[in-house]
Design an enzyme around this catalytic site. Structure first.
Site, PDB file in Angstrom:
ATOM      1  N   GLY A  82       0.775  -1.232   0.000  1.00 51.50           N
ATOM      2  CA  GLY A  82       0.000   0.000   0.000  1.00 51.50           C
ATOM      3  C   GLY A  82       0.809   1.286   0.000  1.00 51.50           C
ATOM      4  CB  CYS A  83       4.282   2.150   0.411  1.00 53.17           C
ATOM      5  SG  CYS A  83       4.162   1.826   2.178  1.00 53.17           S
TER       6      CYS A  83
END
Length: 135
Positions: A46-47
């Site tokens: 999710g980065c």
């Protein structure tokens, strides 16, 4: 004062560009993470940039995290996150409200949403790791 308190004090007096540089400098001070540890298993999901976090356990049971990113500012962000828990016991990490400790840095208003979207995932990974070691 802790190193985190010193960072908060310094950060508050800096202009936006200097705050950005401070975060990048924090990332430069992370322990080197061997490329062999940068795997799918250590990747933070999710980065916007790739971020890897790998826990090690010191002889006295405290956790020491290795981390890296392919983006300088993201590397600084994970360094800041780790500063809240580095070299603590798993139990102490679980008692730490990492997000609250990061509040004085006001990262959501200092950086783009792309840069900050992965912070909750970084915190979650650290907490999950502490849970595994807290036996």
């Amino acid at each position: 004062m802790s190193k985190l308190d010193d960072l908060i004090e310094e950060y508050e007096f800096l202009e936006a560009d200097d705050r950005y540089r401070l975060l990048i400098d924090l990332g430069k001070n992370l322990d080197d993470m061997p490329d062999a540890l940068k795997t799918d298993a250590t990747l933070v999901r999710g980065c916007s940039a790739s971020v890897w976090v790998y826990p090690t356990q010191l002889n006295d049971g405290r956790l020491h995290f290795l981390a890296d990113s392919n983006a300088a500012i993201t590397k600084g962000i994970i360094a800041l996150v780790l500063e809240t828990v580095q070299d603590q016991t798993a139990g102490d990490i679980l008692k730490t409200d990492i997000a609250e400790k990061l509040q004085p840095f006001d990262l959501k208003n200092q950086l783009s949403s792309n840069r900050t979207q992965g912070i909750p995932n970084m915190i979650s990974l650290i907490s999950q790791t502490a849970e595994r070691f807290d036996k």
